[in-house]
Write a protein that holds these residues in place. Structure first.
Motif, PDB file in Angstrom:
ATOM      1  N   ASP A 194       0.818  -1.209   0.000  1.00  0.00           N
ATOM      2  CA  ASP A 194       0.000   0.000   0.000  1.00  0.00           C
ATOM      3  C   ASP A 194       0.855   1.263   0.000  1.00  0.00           C
ATOM      4  O   ASP A 194       0.394   2.335  -0.388  1.00  0.00           O
ATOM      5  CB  ASP A 194      -0.906   0.025   1.233  1.00  0.00           C
ATOM      6  N   MET A 195       2.107   1.124   0.453  1.00  0.00           N
ATOM      7  CA  MET A 195       3.048   2.243   0.471  1.00  0.00           C
ATOM      8  C   MET A 195       4.434   1.696   0.162  1.00  0.00           C
ATOM      9  O   MET A 195       4.776   0.586   0.565  1.00  0.00           O
ATOM     10  CB  MET A 195       3.040   2.956   1.830  1.00  0.00           C
ATOM     11  N   LEU A 196       5.238   2.510  -0.555  1.00  0.00           N
ATOM     12  CA  LEU A 196       6.565   2.061  -0.977  1.00  0.00           C
ATOM     13  C   LEU A 196       7.500   3.261  -1.029  1.00  0.00           C
ATOM     14  O   LEU A 196       7.161   4.288  -1.629  1.00  0.00           O
ATOM     15  CB  LEU A 196       6.462   1.378  -2.339  1.00  0.00           C
ATOM     16  N   SER A 197       8.677   3.136  -0.395  1.00  0.00           N
ATOM     17  CA  SER A 197       9.638   4.237  -0.321  1.00  0.00           C
ATOM     18  C   SER A 197      10.774   4.069  -1.320  1.00  0.00           C
ATOM     19  O   SER A 197      11.290   2.958  -1.500  1.00  0.00           O
ATOM     20  CB  SER A 197      10.237   4.328   1.091  1.00  0.00           C
ATOM     21  N   LEU A 198      11.174   5.183  -1.952  1.00  0.00           N
ATOM     22  CA  LEU A 198      12.304   5.200  -2.880  1.00  0.00           C
ATOM     23  C   LEU A 198      13.189   6.409  -2.567  1.00  0.00           C
ATOM     24  O   LEU A 198      12.720   7.405  -2.022  1.00  0.00           O
ATOM     25  CB  LEU A 198      11.814   5.310  -4.326  1.00  0.00           C
ATOM     26  N   ALA A 199      14.482   6.314  -2.955  1.00  0.00           N
ATOM     27  CA  ALA A 199      15.418   7.416  -2.766  1.00  0.00           C
ATOM     28  C   ALA A 199      16.253   7.594  -4.015  1.00  0.00           C
ATOM     29  O   ALA A 199      16.777   6.628  -4.577  1.00  0.00           O
ATOM     30  CB  ALA A 199      16.317   7.164  -1.556  1.00  0.00           C
ATOM     31  N   SER A 200      16.420   8.828  -4.446  1.00  0.00           N
ATOM     32  CA  SER A 200      17.113   9.142  -5.686  1.00  0.00           C
ATOM     33  C   SER A 200      18.594   8.789  -5.656  1.00  0.00           C
ATOM     34  O   SER A 200      19.130   8.240  -6.624  1.00  0.00           O
ATOM     35  CB  SER A 200      16.943  10.639  -5.972  1.00  0.00           C
ATOM     36  N   HIS A 201      19.279   9.085  -4.556  1.00  0.00           N
ATOM     37  CA  HIS A 201      20.738   8.965  -4.562  1.00  0.00           C
ATOM     38  C   HIS A 201      21.237   7.524  -4.549  1.00  0.00           C
ATOM     39  O   HIS A 201      22.432   7.285  -4.697  1.00  0.00           O
ATOM     40  CB  HIS A 201      21.356   9.762  -3.408  1.00  0.00           C
ATOM     41  N   LYS A 202      20.334   6.564  -4.406  1.00  0.00           N
ATOM     42  CA  LYS A 202      20.727   5.158  -4.503  1.00  0.00           C
ATOM     43  C   LYS A 202      20.746   4.671  -5.948  1.00  0.00           C
ATOM     44  O   LYS A 202      21.235   3.577  -6.229  1.00  0.00           O
ATOM     45  CB  LYS A 202      19.765   4.281  -3.697  1.00  0.00           C
ATOM     46  N   VAL A 203      20.182   5.464  -6.868  1.00  0.00           N
ATOM     47  CA  VAL A 203      20.109   5.049  -8.275  1.00  0.00           C
ATOM     48  C   VAL A 203      20.808   6.045  -9.192  1.00  0.00           C
ATOM     49  O   VAL A 203      20.378   6.282 -10.315  1.00  0.00           O
ATOM     50  CB  VAL A 203      18.633   4.838  -8.725  1.00  0.00           C
ATOM     51  N   ASN A 204      21.896   6.625  -8.670  1.00  0.00           N
ATOM     52  CA  ASN A 204      22.693   7.591  -9.446  1.00  0.00           C
ATOM     53  C   ASN A 204      21.942   8.874  -9.754  1.00  0.00           C
ATOM     54  O   ASN A 204      22.167   9.514 -10.777  1.00  0.00           O
ATOM     55  CB  ASN A 204      23.230   6.961 -10.728  1.00  0.00           C
ATOM     56  N   GLY A 205      21.046   9.234  -8.838  1.00  0.00           N
ATOM     57  CA  GLY A 205      20.371  10.511  -8.898  1.00  0.00           C
ATOM     58  C   GLY A 205      20.915  11.430  -7.821  1.00  0.00           C
ATOM     59  O   GLY A 205      21.807  11.053  -7.051  1.00  0.00           O
ATOM     60  N   PRO A 206      20.397  12.650  -7.727  1.00  0.00           N
ATOM     61  CA  PRO A 206      20.879  13.606  -6.719  1.00  0.00           C
ATOM     62  C   PRO A 206      20.423  13.244  -5.317  1.00  0.00           C
ATOM     63  O   PRO A 206      19.397  12.586  -5.130  1.00  0.00           O
ATOM     64  CB  PRO A 206      20.241  14.922  -7.169  1.00  0.00           C
ATOM     65  N   LYS A 207      21.183  13.689  -4.343  1.00  0.00           N
ATOM     66  CA  LYS A 207      20.773  13.542  -2.947  1.00  0.00           C
ATOM     67  C   LYS A 207      19.679  14.556  -2.626  1.00  0.00           C
ATOM     68  O   LYS A 207      19.503  15.541  -3.334  1.00  0.00           O
ATOM     69  CB  LYS A 207      21.975  13.748  -2.023  1.00  0.00           C
ATOM     70  N   GLY A 208      18.959  14.303  -1.547  1.00  0.00           N
ATOM     71  CA  GLY A 208      17.971  15.265  -1.100  1.00  0.00           C
ATOM     72  C   GLY A 208      16.612  15.153  -1.738  1.00  0.00           C
ATOM     73  O   GLY A 208      15.796  16.068  -1.622  1.00  0.00           O
TER      74      GLY A 208
END
Length: 385
Positions: A194-208
């Motif tokens: 029902d909910m899922l978390s993702l983070a940019s800096h783990k996939v060669n994206g920017p931090k923050g």
């Protein structure tokens, strides 16, 4: 001296194409997305486009994506937001003992607010049993949070099986999929979350920047106030360049998913082959079903902090566990949960994690250096004995 970076699970370099995609949103399209004039509308369109692109990565709708400052805030919003909004339905939550601290510390806060938390054990491979989750359920349970793949040992959890169990229960299901993005297919319908978390800096994206997928059926309390952004769930001016870069990074990672899986699996096999060739004594930590970019290993009679120091001197970057606890000299809570507090492997565990910057020739060169350093330490220990 050559440098070898094997700590991509902590953070990754920003892909050059991501940097290129972001630059116009620092210089030309700099408007506030909430402004009604043309500068604001251009920025708003960029955010809307990125929201659609990221949503498609998990087969969700754009209006089910809430942008955050990263995985930690996404996890906090999921747990605190849901528990506080739905405590009339119950005050019991379930998680595992090997979650990221962004989940575990948030659960501790909820305990201080009167919620009851069950922390489910894992086996020696770091895997949660779906049956243990089922056994922990009560009529008072409103939320279950289990990560997709562990950030320290890489073990993949039985998310689909847990999702199927919760289908007939009132509890909603959240998964921290930060480490799995770009390496595993993340379809919220197939996973049953029902909910899922993702983070940019783990996939060669920017931090923050990161996001939380939230099903339309889920009610959350906001954690910040002051504006109408993110459907009133997360007030504040959006990080437009970061969001654009996040979307680009997700797309590039998805395009390279099969290639990267093969590349990182090869690195894992090569690492073991080289350790064996040098006669290094070790124990692999984690399940055979693990994320391809994470390799956690305990070297017999070589302390984690000692080896990390010697590797760093040789230009080799690795870690003893989550970057969030780096420098504290606190043993990994994940390895402790797997083996027990007094097991020698707890104080000998090292995590190597692979990514964009690792090329084959340099990586194999580094593996041989690691084997030489570890073998010397183990030989010295045998001599002392």
């Amino acid at each position: 001296m050559n440098e070898y970076y094997f700590d991509h699970a902590a953070t990754s370099s920003v892909h050059p194409e991501v940097v290129e995609a972001m630059i116009p949103y620092y210089t030309d399209v700099f408007g506030n997305p909430s402004s009604s004039h043309r500068f604001g509308r251009r920025a708003k369109q960029a955010v809307m486009d990125a929201r659609h692109r990221i949503a498609s990565h998990i087969s969700a709708s754009a209006d089910e994506i809430i942008f955050t400052s990263g995985g930690t805030e996404a996890n906090n919003l999921a747990l605190l937001g849901y528990a506080r909004a739905n405590r009339t339905k119950g005050t019991h939550l379930i998680t595992s003992k090997i979650e990221h601290h962004a989940v575990l510390h948030t659960m501790k806060q909820l305990e201080r607010e009167g919620f009851t938390i069950t922390y489910v054990d894992v086996d020696t491979t770091g895997q949660v049993s779906a049956n243990d989750i089922k056994a922990a359920l009560t009529e008072d349970t409103i939320l279950v949070s289990v990560m997709y793949g562990n950030n320290e040992v890489g073990t993949v959890q039985p998310i689909e099986e847990i999702g199927a169990i919760l289908h007939s229960h009132q509890a909603v299901f959240h998964t921290d999929a930060v480490q799995a993005a770009g390496l595993r297919t993340l379809d919220y319908k197939l996973l049953g979350v029902d909910m899922l978390s993702l983070a940019s800096h783990k996939v060669n994206g920017p931090k923050g920047v990161g996001c939380l997928y939230v099903s339309k059926a889920v009610t959350l309390d906001a954690m910040t106030y002051g504006g109408e952004q993110e459907r009133k769930r997360r007030a504040g001016t959006e990080n437009v360049p970061g969001i654009v870069g996040f979307a680009k990074a997700i797309e590039l990672a998805k395009e390279q998913q099969a290639v990267n899986q093969q590349k990182y699996s090869y690195f894992q096999a090569a690492f073991i082959e080289i350790m064996d060739a040098h006669g290094v004594e070790y124990v692999l930590n984690g399940s055979k079903n693990r994320l391809a970019h994470i390799l956690n290993i305990s070297f017999r009679n070589v302390k984690t902090e000692t080896l990390l120091m010697k590797l760093d001197i040789a230009g080799i970057v690795a870690s003893g566990g989550s970057a969030c606890t780096a420098g504290t000299l606190v043993p990994s809570h994940v390895i402790e949960a797997m083996y027990g507090h007094d097991n020698h492997k707890v104080m000998e565990a090292i995590r190597f994690s692979f990514g964009l910057t690792n090329e084959e020739s340099e990586t194999i060169e580094a593996f041989n250096k690691i084997a030489t350093i570890v073998k010397a330490e183990q030989s010295r220990d045998n001599f002392i004995e």
